[in-house]
Write an enzyme that holds these catalytic residues in place. Structure first.
Site, mmCIF file in Angstrom:
data_model
loop_
_atom_site.group_PDB
_atom_site.id
_atom_site.type_symbol
_atom_site.label_atom_id
_atom_site.label_comp_id
_atom_site.label_asym_id
_atom_site.label_seq_id
_atom_site.Cartn_x
_atom_site.Cartn_y
_atom_site.Cartn_z
ATOM 1 N N ASP A 225 -12.991 5.713 1.461
ATOM 2 C CA ASP A 225 -11.568 5.788 1.817
ATOM 3 C C ASP A 225 -11.131 7.245 1.902
ATOM 4 O O ASP A 225 -11.007 7.927 0.884
ATOM 5 C CB ASP A 225 -10.771 5.032 0.738
ATOM 6 C CG ASP A 225 -9.261 5.078 0.992
ATOM 7 O OD1 ASP A 225 -8.822 5.832 1.874
ATOM 8 O OD2 ASP A 225 -8.539 4.361 0.289
ATOM 9 N N ASP B 213 0.885 -1.168 0.000
ATOM 10 C CA ASP B 213 0.000 0.000 0.000
ATOM 11 C C ASP B 213 0.923 1.218 0.000
ATOM 12 O O ASP B 213 1.539 1.529 1.020
ATOM 13 C CB ASP B 213 -0.899 -0.028 1.255
ATOM 14 C CG ASP B 213 -1.694 1.260 1.429
ATOM 15 O OD1 ASP B 213 -1.642 2.138 0.544
ATOM 16 O OD2 ASP B 213 -2.375 1.391 2.475
ATOM 17 N N GLU C 27 -7.417 0.709 -4.457
ATOM 18 C CA GLU C 27 -7.435 0.614 -2.993
ATOM 19 C C GLU C 27 -8.771 0.098 -2.433
ATOM 20 O O GLU C 27 -8.774 -0.765 -1.561
ATOM 21 C CB GLU C 27 -7.042 1.965 -2.381
ATOM 22 C CG GLU C 27 -5.546 2.244 -2.584
ATOM 23 C CD GLU C 27 -5.144 3.686 -2.382
ATOM 24 O OE1 GLU C 27 -5.984 4.489 -1.958
ATOM 25 O OE2 GLU C 27 -3.976 4.011 -2.665
ATOM 26 N N LYS D 4 3.063 11.467 -3.285
ATOM 27 C CA LYS D 4 2.082 10.668 -4.040
ATOM 28 C C LYS D 4 1.113 11.587 -4.795
ATOM 29 O O LYS D 4 0.647 11.267 -5.872
ATOM 30 C CB LYS D 4 1.313 9.759 -3.080
ATOM 31 C CG LYS D 4 0.288 8.856 -3.760
ATOM 32 C CD LYS D 4 -0.348 7.903 -2.784
ATOM 33 C CE LYS D 4 -1.465 7.102 -3.409
ATOM 34 N NZ LYS D 4 -2.063 6.156 -2.448
#
Ligand code: AMP
Length: 567
Positions: A168, A6, A145, A68
């Site tokens: 999420d 992850d 994800e 990211k």
């Protein structure tokens, strides 16, 4: 062994599938969460994780994080005077996770299943694959994800037909997905999100509030002071999830301040952020042609879903409380390991056929003939594979040449949701010949085939002759070619990751330095003393003495901070 990874905005995790199910692999500091932060020392050696995060506070020019968010863009970061792309920085994090997995498993790790936000576009997905290549890892599969979270909850094993909503809220991204189990097949029905909404935005609101209490503007504060204040804001945000009111101590020069935050104030400060969450939630449901009442289970992912305001919003909209029996910080990594197990055909898991969706629309540029004088309006986006189409998918359409007698067509492929191509992302183009036909508009059959590994195949067939030409789009422009990756791999190879045992000492030193910066008086003196004692002992290369010094300093820091790396 294929590992699950992850690669998060805030934290990254590595996991593996065992006969007993998925497990998380600890880093050198014993934690399964490795902050996605990179520090570079003056000798081109890098440190990844907690100590790099501490360096962000003390030496912001030597460390970086949150890259990211920049994946797939050409925005670079400068560390110690050298420039690094978001792929380079992510590759350092992946190298550290690979080293942790190898130390834990006792074998070389070269393959991984890596999770990406459902909202990531083609370029961002390719950037992730390239980052892995730069770290010496082959991505066997990228997994969205939310899909990984569903796998961690074992939703693929449910007998009954079920519809799941996965919400999420991580450090930097918000993803909503609707998954459906149907006859033993898990299908992502829709996904929506906001690539610029995450827990950090909530932290920033508290940061502004604290600055107001201090009577200081962001521009008044040094980068180090601002980072220190941000860390306190983040701690306050996490604590306010469990306490009605929190206070933190901040030292401004020689002055000590107590900064406060109440739950009500936090609710007011973040009201618009909570409201922004409604849009992707509603879009995911309407894209899946569902009503809120038709959702069977709701799963929470990402540390920021611990905020009561997020849970309350979901409970209000869906009239039901979401599930959170698995730690929202680790659920995606656990699911990535399940997927790695599936990929490796591990016997412990039933073979589940998984389908997925294309998270964005793929199409090409066309012109419209408008008006009586036959003028063309150019730059129109013609969607072929629509957002949320289940993949693998293949769609075709017939396009006409824009003029009679035209002998060439330029096919330009784009990805995005905007009506004009100028607002979408160009991902490839090619030219092909048409037979000369002065009496008519030649017709071409354009077919797009998009598969689960993110490869887009474009086939154009001239209807009158049956001649066809194929374009395979694997790497979007702006992404790296195989030669560029090989070259960059060699360059980055020279940069050494600190050995794991060294990382423990470095982490402690940077944690102590951060604590020193924030302490006053006797406590500050004591940290300074223990720190120099530890640095002296490090130079002796006496392992027992180093171990003792490490314990002494670590225990002191844990006692004053309550959240040390050796907790
Ligand atoms: P992730 O990207 O999933 O690691 O999410 C990390 C985000 O979750 C960061 O913004 C954290 O500050 C936030 N977070 C972690 N724990 C809590 C908590 N107890 N309450 C509120 N936010 C949290």
């Amino acid at each position: 062994m294929i590992v699950g990874i992850d690669l998060g905005t805030t934290n990254s995790l590595v996991s593996v599938f065992t006969p007993d199910g998925p497990i998380l692999i600890p880093n050198a500091l014993g934690s399964t969460l490795t902050p996605s932060a990179v520090y570079m020392d003056g000798e081109e050696r890098i440190l990844v994780g907690a100590s790099a995060k501490d360096h962000l506070i003390n030496n912001p020019h030597t460390a970086t994080a949150r890259f990211k968010r920049l994946m797939g863009t050409d925005k670079t970061s400068t560390l110690q005077g050298k420039t690094y792309t978001p792929e380079d920085l992510s590759s350092f994090v992946l190298r550290a996770l690979k080293a942790d997995a190898e130390a834990y498993l006792g074998e070389t790790v070269t393959e991984a299943v890596v999770s990406v936000p459902a909202y990531f576009n083609e370029i961002q997905r390719n950037a992730t694959i390239n980052a892995a290549k730069l770290a010496g890892l082959t991505v066997r599969r990228l997994i969205n994800e939310p899909t990984a979270a569903a796998l961690a909850y074992g939703l693929q094993d449910k007998e009954a037909e079920n519809t799941f909503l996965v919400v999420d809220l991580g450090g930097g991204t918000f993803d909503v997905s609707i998954l459906e189990m149907f006859s033993g097949v898990m299908e992502v029905r829709s996904s929506a999100g906001d690539a610029f909404l995450g827990g950090e935005d909530f932290t920033n609101r508290i940061l502004d509030h604290f600055q107001e209490q201090l009577g200081r503007k962001a521009t008044d504060l040094s980068a180090a002071d601002l980072s220190r204040l941000r860390k306190l804001a983040d701690q306050a945000k996490c604590r306010i999830s469990d306490e009605p009111r929190v206070s933190v101590d901040y030292r401004d020069g020689e002055q000590a301040h107590t900064l406060t935050l109440s739950r009500d104030t936090f609710a007011t400060l973040s009201e618009d952020l909570i409201n922004r969450m409604k849009v992707p939630l509603q879009r995911a449901i309407s894209d899946a042609n569902l009503k809120a009442s038709e959702i069977d289970r709701i799963v929470l992912v990402g540390g920021a879903t611990r905020m009561p305001s997020v849970r309350n919003l979901i409970a209000k909209l869906f009239k039901r409380f979401p599930e959170h029996s698995i730690d929202p910080d680790t659920v995606v990594a656990l699911g990535a390991a399940v997927q790695a197990g599936l990929v490796a055909r591990d016997a412990a898991l039933d073979d589940v056929v998984m389908t997925d969706v294309c998270p964005f629309t793929l199409g090409f540029e066309t012109s419209h003939r408008t008006g009586p004088d036959g003028q063309d309006e150019h730059g129109i986006f013609s969607p072929l594979i629509e957002r949320n189409t289940t993949i693998p998918a293949s769609r075709n359409t017939i396009v006409e040449a824009s003029q009679k007698g035209q002998t060439r067509i330029d096919l330009k492929v784009f990805q995005g949701e905007a009506p004009y191509v100028k607002d979408n992302i160009p991902i490839g183009s090619y030219q092909f010949a048409l037979p000369y036909n002065r009496h008519d508009y030649e017709k071409v059959d354009v077919r797009f085939t998009y598969d689960s590994s993110g490869v887009l195949e474009v086939i154009s067939t001239v209807v009158s002759t049956g001649q066809s030409k194929t374009l395979i789009i694997e790497n979007a422009p702006g992404a790296m070619s195989a030669q560029m990756i090989a070259k960059r791999f060699k360059e980055l190879e020279k940069i050494k990751v600190h050995p794991r045992d060294l990382a423990v000492n470095e982490a402690l030193i940077s944690q102590a330095s951060a604590a020193y910066a924030n302490a006053l008086g006797v406590q500050r003196q004591e940290i300074g003393f223990l720190l120099s004692e530890f640095e002296t002992v490090l130079r002796t290369y006496d392992n027992r003495a180093i171990e003792q010094g490490r314990r002494k300093l670590g225990e002191y820091l844990s006692a004053i901070d309550g959240a040390g790396v050796f907790d």
